[in-house]
Design an enzyme around this catalytic site. Sequence first.
Site, PDB file in Angstrom:
ATOM      1  N   HIS A 268      -3.943   2.261   2.523  1.00 17.32           N
ATOM      2  CA  HIS A 268      -3.156   1.018   2.055  1.00 17.32           C
ATOM      3  C   HIS A 268      -4.755  -0.460   0.898  1.00 17.32           C
ATOM      4  O   HIS A 268      -5.448   0.631   1.482  1.00 17.32           O
ATOM      5  CB  HIS A 268      -3.494   0.089   2.943  1.00 17.32           C
ATOM      6  CG  HIS A 268      -2.350   0.016   4.125  1.00 17.32           C
ATOM      7  ND1 HIS A 268      -3.223   0.237   6.044  1.00 17.32           N
ATOM      8  CD2 HIS A 268      -1.399   0.700   4.055  1.00 17.32           C
ATOM      9  CE1 HIS A 268      -1.813   0.741   6.134  1.00 17.32           C
ATOM     10  NE2 HIS A 268      -0.718   0.777   5.197  1.00 17.32           N
ATOM     11  N   VAL A 424      -9.662  -0.354   3.023  1.00 17.94           N
ATOM     12  CA  VAL A 424     -10.550  -0.266   4.625  1.00 17.94           C
ATOM     13  C   VAL A 424      -9.586   0.495   5.881  1.00 17.94           C
ATOM     14  O   VAL A 424     -10.184   0.063   6.534  1.00 17.94           O
ATOM     15  CB  VAL A 424     -10.849  -1.578   4.687  1.00 17.94           C
ATOM     16  CG1 VAL A 424     -11.881  -2.264   4.239  1.00 17.94           C
ATOM     17  CG2 VAL A 424      -9.741  -2.662   5.231  1.00 17.94           C
ATOM     18  N   HIS A 425      -8.494   1.121   5.082  1.00 18.20           N
ATOM     19  CA  HIS A 425      -7.625   1.632   6.045  1.00 18.20           C
ATOM     20  C   HIS A 425      -7.135   2.703   5.092  1.00 18.20           C
ATOM     21  O   HIS A 425      -6.702   2.727   4.229  1.00 18.20           O
ATOM     22  CB  HIS A 425      -6.244   1.526   6.154  1.00 18.20           C
ATOM     23  CG  HIS A 425      -6.467  -0.790   6.676  1.00 18.20           C
ATOM     24  ND1 HIS A 425      -5.032  -1.104   6.643  1.00 18.20           N
ATOM     25  CD2 HIS A 425      -7.132  -1.092   7.814  1.00 18.20           C
ATOM     26  CE1 HIS A 425      -5.110  -2.204   7.288  1.00 18.20           C
ATOM     27  NE2 HIS A 425      -6.481  -2.025   7.857  1.00 18.20           N
ATOM     28  N   GLY A 426      -7.948   4.018   5.661  1.00 16.74           N
ATOM     29  CA  GLY A 426      -6.960   5.298   5.609  1.00 16.74           C
ATOM     30  C   GLY A 426      -6.405   6.109   6.651  1.00 16.74           C
ATOM     31  O   GLY A 426      -7.261   5.654   8.327  1.00 16.74           O
TER      32      GLY A 426
END
Lengths: 488, 132
Positions: A268, A424-426
């Site tokens: 994201h 910050v979203h993998g």
Amino acid sequence: MRHAAYDIDCDALVIGSGAGGSVAALELARAGRQVTVLEEGPRVTTAELAAASPAESMRRLYRGGGAIAVLGTPTIAYGEARVVGGTTVVNGGLLWEPSAMVLDRWAAWSGYGGYRFPVVGARFADVQQRLGMIVQEHGEGNEDSRLLARAAESLGWRWQHPQRVVRGCEHRNQCATGCPSGAKQSMAVSYLPQAEALGARIHDGVRARRLVHGRGVVTGVEATDAAGRPVRYLPRTVFAAAGPIGTPVLLRRSSVHRHTAGRRLALHLNLRTVARFSRVVDAVRGTMFTAQVQEHSGLGILVMPSNLTPGGLGAALAGRDPRQVDALLDVRAHLGMFTTQVRMQGPASITACVGGAPLLRHGMTQADHHTLRLAFRRTARLLFAAGAVELLPPTSTAGPLRDLADVDAYCAQVRPRDWELVSVHGMASCPMARPERGGVCDETGRPHGFRNLHVCDASVLPGAPGISPQGTIMSYAHEIVGRHLESV
Amino acid sequence: MSGDRTPRARALERALYDSGLPTCWAGSYAALRDSRALERAVRHTAASLALMPAAYRWGTVTALRLFPVAFRAVTRTSPHSASPERLRHGLGQLRARPGYADVLRATTALALYGALDGTAPRPAHPPLGAVR
């Protein structure tokens, strides 16, 4: 001096203590298993978080001090935690349920139909109940959220208060560097203490380096302990939950699906827009945010205020002319910083490991560039409706935008390399899918061909859910661990 | 705490001071003019760089070592002795150069964050009368 490795026998070994690993630790402990949890980062108490400055916490809690780059055009700053409790210690404590549409799409792509809404939704309901999820209404402060919500209403756009796992939030605005009051129900103050009460042991400062395996069975995990000594764990069952980067790196280092693990990483992307208002907003007051605009969630676009601090604002402005930075910091009581989250279509990947550290690259596509422009246009419209008199787009070389015509001109000129993006979203680096579709794990979370190794963190998700993923990760982890316990 | 005073962090602090970049920051940003704020900025930047993965750290350290040369190339003066106007001009020129743009943005972001969010935390309890 080199030390000889010492051995530790264990039953169930969980590698990683974030949203996925904590579920495994607690559920296995509840089932009577002897659980050992390895966490590379330190254990940090709420008192320590309260005593530390945000900058100290940033260095202590984040992998690479919070400064990991995903190379490509443009370079993307990536952040994830490295602490007992994982990223749940530094996230906003948001808990959203994955939609039936997303789960159906994942089922169609992966070839596995067992994780549709009736299954995952039931798991989510359990997580929600255990963590005491609430709807976070506006607190004292949160003026930026109030303005955003009123603007959405004036445009007829859909918005919602966030769903959060907090008990007695004091609105201290330090979610991103660890809750100083213990209100946020991170794994460090919820699942993990419960697991420990049931006998689980947490070994912090221990880094798993390699899985030793043969014929589809993991027989050992080589690690380095907090004192730098080599240690070998001899488990019966292993749950890998070292995060969307750590898990595929561990698998590849261990020659487990080395050609597919980490070759595809979903992200994201966050666009940060600074808005100046004629009135005082004082956006440092209040909890992280209390309104999220979801009108364009179908396009993978969400808009919300950011966790504003003076340092965070300075960092966001760092690419701009120093005189402009000074002028903006002088009027920071009139500024808000807003995040627009976009689901990236072009995949990122772990291309190599240099000096033991992964090298990340992304391949942002023209479609992503188009989506970013669309997302920025919608954000700008919303912020002007909220009363913003000036917007600073996420491109340091671009000047202030004062109306929608300026926004159109900016969007017409901005190039892919101009975006200043954060993630910050993998997710989805070892996806649960059939092997011929690029999957690494089967429907029980086991890497294909393995019998006692499971993956139960963000890496096992088939894709990016388009929402903060903690609820999705925990729901998947509960289902994976539940299936394992039923099978033994 | 968090590797602030490790040998690697101290070496990076020296590399930062040697590069002249802190002088540029102090001359360019009001938030970094105060010596204590600048010290916090340098310490946080160095300690964060010390935690970065090796490949990224090596790249940043190389850029820092080359910074005085690059600065001199665009301003014909050393960053250690340039006037505030020259410092701003030099930084502005280098921010527009591919490669240096990312390095300067990243290090300046760390510096501003360290200076502005590196002070003692707020009181553990809200002030009297605050609504909870």
